[in-house]
Design an enzyme around this catalytic site. Structure first.
Site, PDB file in Angstrom:
ATOM      1  N   GLU A  91       4.419   0.862  -2.744  1.00  0.00           N
ATOM      2  CA  GLU A  91       3.081   1.349  -3.064  1.00  0.00           C
ATOM      3  C   GLU A  91       2.953   2.792  -2.629  1.00  0.00           C
ATOM      4  OE1 GLU A  91      -1.467   0.640  -1.490  1.00  0.00           O
ATOM      5  OE2 GLU A  91      -0.175  -1.112  -1.687  1.00  0.00           O
ATOM      6  N   GLU A  96      -7.389   7.192  -2.082  1.00  0.00           N
ATOM      7  CA  GLU A  96      -7.943   5.948  -1.560  1.00  0.00           C
ATOM      8  C   GLU A  96      -8.986   6.288  -0.507  1.00  0.00           C
ATOM      9  OE1 GLU A  96      -6.718   1.573   0.192  1.00  0.00           O
ATOM     10  OE2 GLU A  96      -5.346   3.242   0.538  1.00  0.00           O
TER      11      GLU A  96
END
Length: 200
Positions: A91, A96
């Site tokens: 990932e 974010e």
């Protein structure tokens, strides 16, 4: 998270701006299947790119970027990220926010082997460009460079060579961003998303 060719209640595209939206439910949706099994209180939008990123000898360089207006209020969890097509991790989080004004540039090699660079952003809700450049540096490893508004912020190394990655733009709520989230609609806007690769 919801969305399809016929359900546009949580994903809108207008004037070249993609808008995932979250709305609070007023009925019992049950609880999440993931620990800590929080109550599900929102419907929200997610988009997965059709084509995948896969660093190889033939295509050793990738660039993934976009311009975003991201909510940064408590209970909101917008993201623009790469996740393993066959398993997770690998990932790479390009954007974010977890309920405040800090952007998390994360690279997950395993669930416990993670590099994180956290950057304060004065106004996530204003438009900013988030970018990553991924370069093959060995038979197994890549270097992932993260940028915010054209300024280099971090480089992480990971064993992602040959691993297919999905590109995702989504708006989750609560969870890692805290609770309780907002009562009204929450919007996350994206434009000029670009995914490019170059040959050796």
């Amino acid at each position: 998270m919801y969305g399809s060719a016929t359900d546009h209640n949580h994903i809108h595209l207008s004037g070249n701006v993609l808008t995932p939206q979250a709305t609070r439910s007023n009925w019992d949706e049950g609880t999440s299947t993931a620990d800590p099994h929080l109550p599900i209180r929102y419907h929200s939008g997610a988009v997965h790119a059709k084509h995948q990123v896969r660093v190889t000898d033939e295509f050793p360089n990738y660039e993934v970027k976009g311009e975003f207006q991201a909510p940064g209020s408590p209970g909101t969890w917008p993201a623009f990220w790469l996740t393993g097509a066959n398993s997770r991790p690998p990932e790479s989080d390009i954007l974010e926010y977890k309920g405040d004004n800090r952007n998390w540039f994360n690279t997950f090699r395993t669930s416990s082997d993670v590099s994180s660079t956290i950057v304060s952003v004065s106004s996530p809700g204003s438009r900013h460009e988030y970018r990553t450049r991924i370069t093959k540096v060995s038979d197994t490893d890549v270097e992932i460079h993260y940028y915010l508004d054209g300024t280099w912020k971090a480089a992480h190394r990971a064993n992602f060579v040959g691993k297919p990655l999905r590109v995702v733009c989504d708006l989750q709520m609560e969870g890692s961003s805290g609770s309780s989230g907002p009562g009204g609609g929450t919007y996350y806007r994206a434009r000029n998303i670009y995914i490019g690769r170059s040959r050796a």
